[in-house]
Design a protein around this motif. Structure first.
Motif, PDB file in Angstrom:
ATOM      1  N   SER A  39       0.824  -1.204   0.000  1.00  0.00           N
ATOM      2  CA  SER A  39       0.000   0.000   0.000  1.00  0.00           C
ATOM      3  C   SER A  39       0.864   1.262   0.000  1.00  0.00           C
ATOM      4  CB  SER A  39      -0.926  -0.008   1.218  1.00  0.00           C
ATOM      5  OG  SER A  39      -1.685   1.179   1.285  1.00  0.00           O
ATOM      6  N   ILE A  40       1.903   1.258   0.792  1.00  0.00           N
ATOM      7  CA  ILE A  40       2.807   2.411   0.856  1.00  0.00           C
ATOM      8  C   ILE A  40       3.490   2.633  -0.484  1.00  0.00           C
ATOM      9  CG2 ILE A  40       4.929   3.279   1.923  1.00  0.00           C
ATOM     10  CD1 ILE A  40       4.072   1.790   4.479  1.00  0.00           C
ATOM     11  N   LEU A  41       3.907   1.541  -1.112  1.00  0.00           N
ATOM     12  CA  LEU A  41       4.617   1.629  -2.394  1.00  0.00           C
ATOM     13  C   LEU A  41       3.654   1.795  -3.571  1.00  0.00           C
ATOM     14  CD1 LEU A  41       7.234  -1.235  -1.827  1.00  0.00           C
ATOM     15  CD2 LEU A  41       7.674   1.230  -1.756  1.00  0.00           C
ATOM     16  N   GLU A  42       2.367   1.638  -3.296  1.00  0.00           N
ATOM     17  CA  GLU A  42       1.325   1.745  -4.333  1.00  0.00           C
ATOM     18  C   GLU A  42       1.552   0.725  -5.449  1.00  0.00           C
ATOM     19  OE1 GLU A  42       1.418   5.874  -5.488  1.00  0.00           O
ATOM     20  OE2 GLU A  42       0.138   6.452  -3.813  1.00  0.00           O
ATOM     21  N   ILE A  43       1.742  -0.521  -5.018  1.00  0.00           N
ATOM     22  CA  ILE A  43       1.900  -1.627  -5.958  1.00  0.00           C
ATOM     23  C   ILE A  43       0.907  -2.723  -5.593  1.00  0.00           C
ATOM     24  CG2 ILE A  43       4.334  -1.122  -6.439  1.00  0.00           C
ATOM     25  CD1 ILE A  43       5.129  -3.277  -4.487  1.00  0.00           C
ATOM     26  N   PRO A  44       0.547  -3.603  -6.533  1.00  0.00           N
ATOM     27  CA  PRO A  44      -0.437  -4.652  -6.258  1.00  0.00           C
ATOM     28  C   PRO A  44       0.056  -5.663  -5.221  1.00  0.00           C
ATOM     29  CG  PRO A  44      -0.123  -4.359  -8.623  1.00  0.00           C
ATOM     30  CD  PRO A  44       0.965  -3.596  -7.945  1.00  0.00           C
ATOM     31  N   PHE A  45      -0.915  -6.211  -4.481  1.00  0.00           N
ATOM     32  CA  PHE A  45      -0.615  -7.259  -3.497  1.00  0.00           C
ATOM     33  C   PHE A  45      -1.705  -8.321  -3.589  1.00  0.00           C
ATOM     34  CE2 PHE A  45      -1.645  -9.040   0.696  1.00  0.00           C
ATOM     35  CZ  PHE A  45      -0.464  -9.731   0.950  1.00  0.00           C
ATOM     36  N   ARG A  46      -1.310  -9.582  -3.462  1.00  0.00           N
ATOM     37  CA  ARG A  46      -2.293 -10.659  -3.529  1.00  0.00           C
ATOM     38  C   ARG A  46      -1.863 -11.835  -2.658  1.00  0.00           C
ATOM     39  NH1 ARG A  46      -4.316 -12.488  -9.433  1.00  0.00           N
ATOM     40  NH2 ARG A  46      -4.602 -10.208  -9.495  1.00  0.00           N
ATOM     41  N   VAL A  47      -2.823 -12.407  -1.945  1.00  0.00           N
ATOM     42  CA  VAL A  47      -2.595 -13.638  -1.183  1.00  0.00           C
ATOM     43  C   VAL A  47      -2.967 -14.809  -2.082  1.00  0.00           C
ATOM     44  CG1 VAL A  47      -3.164 -14.963   0.871  1.00  0.00           C
ATOM     45  CG2 VAL A  47      -3.106 -12.467   0.985  1.00  0.00           C
ATOM     46  N   ILE A  48      -2.065 -15.782  -2.188  1.00  0.00           N
ATOM     47  CA  ILE A  48      -2.253 -16.938  -3.064  1.00  0.00           C
ATOM     48  C   ILE A  48      -2.542 -18.171  -2.197  1.00  0.00           C
ATOM     49  CG2 ILE A  48      -1.224 -18.384  -4.843  1.00  0.00           C
ATOM     50  CD1 ILE A  48      -1.697 -15.483  -5.707  1.00  0.00           C
ATOM     51  N   TYR A  49      -3.675 -18.828  -2.496  1.00  0.00           N
ATOM     52  CA  TYR A  49      -4.083 -19.982  -1.698  1.00  0.00           C
ATOM     53  C   TYR A  49      -3.903 -21.314  -2.426  1.00  0.00           C
ATOM     54  CZ  TYR A  49      -6.276 -16.597   1.443  1.00  0.00           C
ATOM     55  OH  TYR A  49      -6.510 -15.557   2.308  1.00  0.00           O
ATOM     56  N   SER A  50      -3.771 -21.287  -3.732  1.00  0.00           N
ATOM     57  CA  SER A  50      -3.676 -22.539  -4.495  1.00  0.00           C
ATOM     58  C   SER A  50      -2.781 -22.347  -5.709  1.00  0.00           C
ATOM     59  CB  SER A  50      -5.069 -22.983  -4.952  1.00  0.00           C
ATOM     60  OG  SER A  50      -5.580 -22.067  -5.915  1.00  0.00           O
ATOM     61  N   VAL A  51      -2.375 -23.463  -6.312  1.00  0.00           N
ATOM     62  CA  VAL A  51      -1.524 -23.392  -7.492  1.00  0.00           C
ATOM     63  C   VAL A  51      -2.276 -22.773  -8.671  1.00  0.00           C
ATOM     64  CG1 VAL A  51      -0.012 -25.298  -6.811  1.00  0.00           C
ATOM     65  CG2 VAL A  51      -2.119 -25.790  -8.069  1.00  0.00           C
ATOM     66  N   ASP A  52      -3.592 -22.977  -8.723  1.00  0.00           N
ATOM     67  CA  ASP A  52      -4.382 -22.360  -9.789  1.00  0.00           C
ATOM     68  C   ASP A  52      -4.372 -20.838  -9.659  1.00  0.00           C
ATOM     69  OD1 ASP A  52      -5.032 -24.771 -10.947  1.00  0.00           O
ATOM     70  OD2 ASP A  52      -6.873 -25.018  -9.777  1.00  0.00           O
ATOM     71  N   GLU A  53      -4.439 -20.347  -8.417  1.00  0.00           N
ATOM     72  CA  GLU A  53      -4.384 -18.907  -8.197  1.00  0.00           C
ATOM     73  C   GLU A  53      -3.007 -18.356  -8.546  1.00  0.00           C
ATOM     74  OE1 GLU A  53      -5.650 -17.774  -4.324  1.00  0.00           O
ATOM     75  OE2 GLU A  53      -7.686 -18.584  -4.552  1.00  0.00           O
ATOM     76  N   MET A  54      -1.988 -19.170  -8.339  1.00  0.00           N
ATOM     77  CA  MET A  54      -0.633 -18.738  -8.708  1.00  0.00           C
ATOM     78  C   MET A  54      -0.510 -18.615 -10.221  1.00  0.00           C
ATOM     79  SD  MET A  54       2.327 -17.767  -7.719  1.00  0.00           S
ATOM     80  CE  MET A  54       2.727 -18.333  -6.053  1.00  0.00           C
ATOM     81  N   LYS A  55      -1.070 -19.576 -10.951  1.00  0.00           N
ATOM     82  CA  LYS A  55      -1.055 -19.503 -12.418  1.00  0.00           C
ATOM     83  C   LYS A  55      -1.788 -18.245 -12.894  1.00  0.00           C
ATOM     84  CE  LYS A  55      -0.977 -24.496 -13.314  1.00  0.00           C
ATOM     85  NZ  LYS A  55      -1.750 -25.631 -13.881  1.00  0.00           N
ATOM     86  N   GLN A  56      -2.931 -17.966 -12.254  1.00  0.00           N
ATOM     87  CA  GLN A  56      -3.715 -16.813 -12.642  1.00  0.00           C
ATOM     88  C   GLN A  56      -2.967 -15.517 -12.360  1.00  0.00           C
ATOM     89  OE1 GLN A  56      -6.762 -16.933 -14.278  1.00  0.00           O
ATOM     90  NE2 GLN A  56      -6.258 -14.763 -14.561  1.00  0.00           N
ATOM     91  N   ALA A  57      -2.275 -15.463 -11.241  1.00  0.00           N
ATOM     92  CA  ALA A  57      -1.504 -14.270 -10.897  1.00  0.00           C
ATOM     93  C   ALA A  57      -0.404 -14.023 -11.927  1.00  0.00           C
ATOM     94  CB  ALA A  57      -0.900 -14.415  -9.499  1.00  0.00           C
ATOM     95  N   ALA A  58       0.270 -15.089 -12.350  1.00  0.00           N
ATOM     96  CA  ALA A  58       1.313 -14.954 -13.372  1.00  0.00           C
ATOM     97  C   ALA A  58       0.730 -14.404 -14.663  1.00  0.00           C
ATOM     98  CB  ALA A  58       1.988 -16.296 -13.612  1.00  0.00           C
ATOM     99  N   GLU A  59      -0.488 -14.821 -14.994  1.00  0.00           N
ATOM    100  CA  GLU A  59      -1.151 -14.320 -16.191  1.00  0.00           C
ATOM    101  C   GLU A  59      -1.573 -12.864 -16.017  1.00  0.00           C
ATOM    102  OE1 GLU A  59      -2.878 -13.939 -19.891  1.00  0.00           O
ATOM    103  OE2 GLU A  59      -1.529 -15.494 -19.134  1.00  0.00           O
ATOM    104  N   ASP A  60      -2.135 -12.539 -14.843  1.00  0.00           N
ATOM    105  CA  ASP A  60      -2.621 -11.185 -14.594  1.00  0.00           C
ATOM    106  C   ASP A  60      -1.494 -10.155 -14.606  1.00  0.00           C
ATOM    107  OD1 ASP A  60      -5.124 -12.254 -14.361  1.00  0.00           O
ATOM    108  OD2 ASP A  60      -5.178 -12.219 -12.158  1.00  0.00           O
ATOM    109  N   PHE A  61      -0.305 -10.574 -14.160  1.00  0.00           N
ATOM    110  CA  PHE A  61       0.814  -9.629 -14.051  1.00  0.00           C
ATOM    111  C   PHE A  61       1.865  -9.855 -15.142  1.00  0.00           C
ATOM    112  CE2 PHE A  61      -0.648 -10.001  -9.531  1.00  0.00           C
ATOM    113  CZ  PHE A  61      -1.163  -8.716  -9.432  1.00  0.00           C
ATOM    114  N   LYS A  62       1.468 -10.436 -16.258  1.00  0.00           N
ATOM    115  CA  LYS A  62       2.423 -10.776 -17.302  1.00  0.00           C
ATOM    116  C   LYS A  62       3.095  -9.551 -17.910  1.00  0.00           C
ATOM    117  CE  LYS A  62      -1.123 -11.000 -20.927  1.00  0.00           C
ATOM    118  NZ  LYS A  62      -1.785 -11.888 -21.929  1.00  0.00           N
ATOM    119  N   ASP A  63       2.443  -8.374 -17.790  1.00  0.00           N
ATOM    120  CA  ASP A  63       3.036  -7.154 -18.327  1.00  0.00           C
ATOM    121  C   ASP A  63       3.929  -6.434 -17.315  1.00  0.00           C
ATOM    122  OD1 ASP A  63       1.767  -7.507 -20.773  1.00  0.00           O
ATOM    123  OD2 ASP A  63      -0.044  -6.475 -20.100  1.00  0.00           O
TER     124      ASP A  63
END
Length: 420
Positions: free
Chosen positions: A276-300
């Protein structure tokens, strides 16, 4: 050991020339601008001289160093109370040392900042202390009888070897590695060899053994995952925040923070606060599927920085969970793993931790809590044990200031008794 000097218009040009000839494993020992000479010096472009070194690997049986009774006089305290108590420094005649040795050691001696003088003045050992340090960890050391010292080894050199031995042991360098260094001094010793030359040789050897630091570097092809592993309580979350600040604020990179540590709510909230201080995205990952999705969401993005759960080495379930997240990321993006260790952890525990994580992944090292210990020997021990490069050290809780790229020269100077 090969030591050579290269000249170029820039440091990079000279270093590249050295790599072409000697390979990529060189260590830069000194960089200095060359003095312009001649009548037309005003019109000459500035040249940079780079001194590099390359370790030539040799194997030699290890042994426990034991001073001989004939040199008992060297065990008296090194104080300034009397001339006989100080290790004498022999000043060689110009012809007593080969020209290449003089040239090669000059830059090193400059970097030592008169370390030989510091050692003579500050390192003292009594007969009692000597007995403790010589016997230190004797039950773990290989039981090999020491070879008699060469007849060419002077008392001055033997005094230096004892001084070196006790200094490194005091700084908690493992005895096996101390023996390797003292063996090297004996191997190169010659009659009349001065104190500063022996010291410079040890300094060179240790810097080369540490090798170059390998900090985070950008992936030219897109997103890169920086994954932080290690036991609980070593400062992974704070270290991630420091590096995220450097990358996002200073280097203007696009960074996202992820955590798979769902076992410690406080750790996730701490990372969320930093994000929040750095004004960058943060996400809690609970499963390997969510990890795959995060990699896709932040691919840029340039980086995703992943905090993992610290765990007991005997908790196989949690260990497998962490490994599964790493494998998922490795399938979709370029990954780099950092094993975060505390410099205050006992050496035996560091061995167990580093071995356990090496079964999971290849990693680079980050040492934290450097400000909480005066003995830095574990950095050398673990570097030698794992072969993994040291990327960063941290020396406090302040974000983002208390972190630095590992500098072998500073640590070696400290291990040899100088002030870092």
């Amino acid at each position: 050991m090969i030591i050579k000097k290269y000249v170029g218009k820039t440091e990079s040009e000279a270093t590249d020339e050295a790599k072409k000839e000697l390979g990529g494993n060189i260590v830069v020992m000194n960089v200095r601008p060359m003095k312009k000479t001649g009548l037309l010096s005003f019109f000459q472009s500035q040249k940079i001289e780079v001194t590099v070194a390359l370790e030539e690997e040799t194997e030699k049986p290890q042994r426990v160093y034991t001073p001989k009774k004939s040199l008992d006089s060297a065990s008296t305290p090194l104080t300034t109370g009397g001339q006989k108590d100080v290790v004498p420094t022999v000043t060689p005649k110009p012809s007593s040392r080969p020209k290449d040795i003089i040239d090669e050691s000059t830059a090193i001696e400059e970097k030592l900042d008169n370390l030989s003088s510091l050692l003579e003045k500050n390192i003292k050992f009594s007969e009692k202390d000597e007995g403790v340090s010589i016997d230190h960890k004797a039950e773990k050391a290989p039981e090999r009888e020491a070879n008699p010292p060469s007849s060419e080894i002077s008392e001055d050199t033997m005094s230096f070897i004892k001084l070196l031995y006790n200094t490194l042991i005091e700084n908690e360098v493992d005895e096996i590695y101390v023996n390797q260094l003292t063996d090297e001094v004996e191997k190169i010793s010659k009659p009349g060899m001065p104190f500063d030359f022996a010291l410079a040789n040890v300094y060179q050897k240790m810097v080369l053994k540490f090798g170059k630091s390998e900090p985070i570097e950008e992936n030219k092809n897109g997103l890169k995952a920086e994954i932080f592993i290690g036991p609980t309580g070593v400062g992974k979350t704070t270290t991630i925040a420091k590096l995220a600040s450097e990358l996002s604020v200073t280097q203007k990179k696009k960074v996202a923070l992820l955590t798979v540590d769902t076992y410690r709510i406080a750790a996730a909230e701490q990372l969320r606060t930093y994000a929040s201080i750095l004004e960058i995205p943060f996400r809690v990952i609970y499963s390997v599927d969510e990890m795959k999705q995060a990699a896709e969401d932040f691919k840029d993005y340039d980086y995703i920085m992943v905090d993992t759960a610290g765990h007991s080495l005997h908790n196989e379930e949690l260990k497998q969970d962490v490994e599964s997240f790493i494998r998922v990321l490795e399938d979709v993006v370029e990954c780099e793993n950092f094993l975060v260790l505390s410099a205050t952890t006992k050496y035996r525990d560091l061995i167990e931790i580093s071995d356990a994580y090496s079964e999971m992944v290849a990693y680079k090292l980050i040492f934290t809590k450097m400000d909480e210990t005066g003995a830095k020997g574990n950095l050398y021990n673990i570097r030698m044990h794992t072969g993994a490069p040291i990327a960063y050290i941290t020396n406090g809780q302040n974000v983002p200031d208390d972190i630095a790229i590992f500098d072998a020269q500073i640590i070696v100077k400290n291990l040899l008794g100088g002030k870092s």
